[in-house]
Design a protein around this motif. Structure first.
Motif, PDB file in Angstrom:
ATOM      1  N   ASP A  86      -1.910   4.543 -11.406  1.00 18.40           N
ATOM      2  CA  ASP A  86      -0.694   3.781 -11.640  1.00 18.40           C
ATOM      3  C   ASP A  86       0.091   3.732 -10.338  1.00 18.40           C
ATOM      4  N   PRO A  87       0.594   2.566  -9.947  1.00 19.31           N
ATOM      5  CA  PRO A  87       1.360   2.486  -8.695  1.00 19.31           C
ATOM      6  C   PRO A  87       2.567   3.416  -8.727  1.00 19.31           C
ATOM      7  N   LEU A  88       2.791   4.134  -7.623  1.00 18.81           N
ATOM      8  CA  LEU A  88       3.983   4.977  -7.522  1.00 18.81           C
ATOM      9  C   LEU A  88       5.244   4.137  -7.401  1.00 18.81           C
ATOM     10  N   GLY A  89       5.110   2.970  -6.806  1.00 24.24           N
ATOM     11  CA  GLY A  89       6.242   2.071  -6.625  1.00 24.24           C
ATOM     12  C   GLY A  89       5.729   0.706  -6.222  1.00 24.24           C
ATOM     13  N   ASP A  90       6.646  -0.170  -5.880  1.00 26.17           N
ATOM     14  CA  ASP A  90       6.274  -1.528  -5.492  1.00 26.17           C
ATOM     15  C   ASP A  90       6.482  -1.712  -3.984  1.00 26.17           C
ATOM     16  N   PRO A  91       6.215  -2.912  -3.468  1.00 26.62           N
ATOM     17  CA  PRO A  91       6.347  -3.119  -2.019  1.00 26.62           C
ATOM     18  C   PRO A  91       7.722  -2.804  -1.452  1.00 26.62           C
ATOM     19  N   ILE A  92       8.777  -3.032  -2.232  1.00 25.51           N
ATOM     20  CA  ILE A  92      10.112  -2.733  -1.716  1.00 25.51           C
ATOM     21  C   ILE A  92      10.305  -1.221  -1.582  1.00 25.51           C
ATOM     22  N   ASP A  93       9.667  -0.448  -2.464  1.00 23.95           N
ATOM     23  CA  ASP A  93       9.682   1.011  -2.319  1.00 23.95           C
ATOM     24  C   ASP A  93       8.897   1.430  -1.080  1.00 23.95           C
ATOM     25  N   GLY A  94       7.802   0.710  -0.824  1.00 19.71           N
ATOM     26  CA  GLY A  94       7.031   0.995   0.380  1.00 19.71           C
ATOM     27  C   GLY A  94       7.817   0.725   1.642  1.00 19.71           C
ATOM     28  N   HIS A 145       0.836  -1.205   0.000  1.00 15.45           N
ATOM     29  CA  HIS A 145       0.000   0.000   0.000  1.00 15.45           C
ATOM     30  C   HIS A 145       0.868   1.250   0.000  1.00 15.45           C
ATOM     31  N   ALA A 146       1.869   1.260   0.864  1.00  8.75           N
ATOM     32  CA  ALA A 146       2.744   2.429   0.953  1.00  8.75           C
ATOM     33  C   ALA A 146       3.482   2.658  -0.354  1.00  8.75           C
ATOM     34  N   GLY A 147       3.932   1.586  -0.985  1.00 12.72           N
ATOM     35  CA  GLY A 147       4.638   1.734  -2.240  1.00 12.72           C
ATOM     36  C   GLY A 147       3.744   2.203  -3.365  1.00 12.72           C
ATOM     37  N   ALA A 148       2.519   1.680  -3.410  1.00 12.53           N
ATOM     38  CA  ALA A 148       1.620   1.984  -4.522  1.00 12.53           C
ATOM     39  C   ALA A 148       1.016   3.368  -4.427  1.00 12.53           C
ATOM     40  N   LEU A 149       0.584   3.784  -3.243  1.00  9.61           N
ATOM     41  CA  LEU A 149      -0.116   5.062  -3.086  1.00  9.61           C
ATOM     42  C   LEU A 149       0.649   6.063  -2.239  1.00  9.61           C
TER      43      LEU A 149
END
Length: 304
Positions: free
Chosen positions: A276-284, A104-108
């Motif tokens: 569009d996702p801002l990033g993936d789980p590792i970015d989160g 969630h943190a990575g995507a939004l």
């Protein structure tokens, strides 16, 4: 002050690690995943996977913050806390949360909305404007994860065995089992039973199901899409947010493409505002390592 963050995305399929210095990636590694912290051997397997990633990253900084999004952490908070204490032995600071939270943190980026994370497992998470967190599914392969890679793969294997027995319609999936696993159908129960992560083994068959061009495979994909649609709608309803809700989808299962995503989109089109996702789980995980002001902070276990 220079920040050194080792962000970890620990799923049931794989474990990925990204070393970031002041936001820039300087190292990366991958290792096999773990069955989830709710599993009987979940803590030991998670530590094994994380250590395997850390050992591959070189050179490592003398001091760093270890931030982990781990499958099963939401269902087993005590296990997450124990894992955090173990990891603190070789990191200066540790932050652990669910891989659904890091997704969630990575995507939004910590903003309100719904994120559907689909890989070997499946979970939808919602965060409203007040920071209230809602989680739907993610219950693991025995009790949930409906529509996930593990679920699709297992349904494909069940359909293959039904065809083999004469209990169900003939399907190309029956012959695909041997092509994919290199075993006869009669050996499938033993193969799965002896596998250290049966959900992972089944999930590897999901792309075969998605690519198959027969009615049985198409029905499995349609059922998976309906299940995922129900999961997203339940997350929106339980969160109290009014549709259309900001929405992003992330995870390895999006690689299945149209056979899954087209019918899923039809299920939820009126309820979401696609992002569009801002990033993936590792970015989160990297974001949550340092930012304690997001709406997700209460879901992070920290050891300083």
């Amino acid at each position: 002050m220079t920040s050194h963050i080792l962000a970890i995305d620990l799923g049931k399929t794989g474990c990925r690690g990204s070393l970031r210095v002041d936001g820039s990636q300087t190292g990366y590694a991958e290792a096999p995943g773990a069955p989830g912290l709710a599993h009987a051997a979940g803590i030991a397997e998670a530590e094994r996977a994380i250590r395997a990633v850390i050992d591959q990253i070189s050179p490592k900084p003398a001091t760093f913050t270890l931030s982990v999004g781990a499958a099963g952490a939401a269902s087993a908070p005590d296990a997450a806390a124990l894992l955090a204490r173990r990891l603190a032995e070789f990191a200066d600071a540790v932050a652990i949360t669910s891989d659904a939270v890091t997704a969630h943190a990575g995507a939004l980026g910590g903003s309100p909305g719904v994120v559907l994370a689909i890989g070997t497992g499946a979970v939808a998470t919602a965060v409203d404007a007040m920071g209230r967190f809602t989680r739907v599914d993610g219950w693991g392969p025995q009790l949930g994860d409906e529509g996930s890679g593990g679920w699709i793969g297992m349904e494909g294997l069940r359909a293959a065995l039904r065809a083999h027995d004469g209990r169900g319609p003939q399907t190309v999936l029956a012959e695909k089992v041997g092509d994919h696993y290199g075993i006869d159908l009669d050996a499938l129960p033993k193969y799965l039973g002896e596998h250290h992560n049966p959900a992972l083994a089944a999930a590897s068959f999901a792309p075969v199901v998605a690519a198959a061009m027969d009615d049985t495979a198409a029905a499995i994909m349609a059922t998976a899409a309906r299940a995922l649609g129900r999961t997203v709608r339940a997350a929106i309803e339980r969160s109290g947010m009014r549709p259309p809700v900001p929405y992003a989808i992330t995870g390895g299962l999006i690689k299945l493409g149209a056979p899954l995503l087209d019918p899923l989109d039809q299920q939820i089109a009126d309820a979401i505002e696609r992002r569009d996702p801002l990033g993936d789980p590792i970015d989160g995980a990297a974001l949550l390592a340092l930012d304690r002001t997001t709406a997700l902070e209460a879901l992070v276990t920290r050891i300083l």
